[in-house]
Design a protein around this motif. Sequence first.
Motif: not given
Length: 346
Positions: A163-164, A220, A226, A228, A270
């Motif tokens: 999901t990144a 975000i 998401n 990363r 985050y």
Amino acid sequence: MATETKTKAIVEELIQDELKSKMPKYNEPSKGLKMEKLTLVDLPGVGAATAEKLESAGYHDLMSVAVSSVGELIEVTGVSEAVARKMINAARDSMKMGFETGMDILRRRELVTKLSTGSAAFDTLMGGGFESGAITECFGEFGSGKTQIGHLLTVNALKEDSTATTVYIDTENTFRPERIKQFAEAAGMDVEDVLSRIMVARAYNSDHQMLLAEKIEDLISKQGKNVRLLVVDSLTAHFRAEFIGRGTLAERQQKLNRHMHALAKVASAYNVCVYVTNQVMAKPDQFFGDPTTSIGGHIVAHASTFRIYLRKGKKGTRVAKLIDAPNLADGEACFEVLEGGIRDAN
């Protein structure tokens, strides 16, 4: 018997009333609201117009105000210094940004993740990989592998989390989807899925580069991405080209400082792994040893959590030297850059 029971009930009721009177009444307007109900308009001196200015400048929650400086809020909203200071103090009080124990920090450190490079020696040098919530700077001459590591970390971040999303700020036109394709195919990943989850932006000058870094919070918080990994390749190219001569050095360093502060804010707030590449120069006054030094001086050096010096080794290998880390010993790792990724050098 009935009288005694009634007396006990009255005493217990008086005790409960006394305890309630000593408890803080969070729901009363004079005492403030609970932390989760606080918004920007609840801060002292912030009305609808000021809140709109904060929102448009990227201040979407109390945390963004709490970690800001007085000067930043004055520039964005136009309020007085006293009002800006009250806003920051109120936001920090609501977020309970005071002292905490080492055990609290240790528990929070459990949320830190590590991105692997594919080289066991390199990962060991970095304590398991590139750390989230921190800025890692890699500097070295051309061809030392800085951009290759940025591409590889991008693919590995997407591989570890389906999901990144990753963000790539390209300042030197070095991002190549073809290279991403090679790494993704070697990892057995769907190339189209990988490329669709990489947000790439070409920065054309230093102001544009700083603006792109500030817009990541919108990705975000507003778009729900998401994120990363954030790659900035390279950090100082535009600053080096636009600010020429010693007369502009102070202005350049101030802008770099603001830019590094914005990157650190994204990393900390985050839990994003921030990877930046940096150019180098040769010190003309050094007659012994390696004269190579990074651009940006102490500003970039102090703002980076981890600093890695990359150089070319023998027979096409690369050498990564860890020169600064808060919890790791200095050391070196030798690796090779291949079509499918990075591996330990023989």
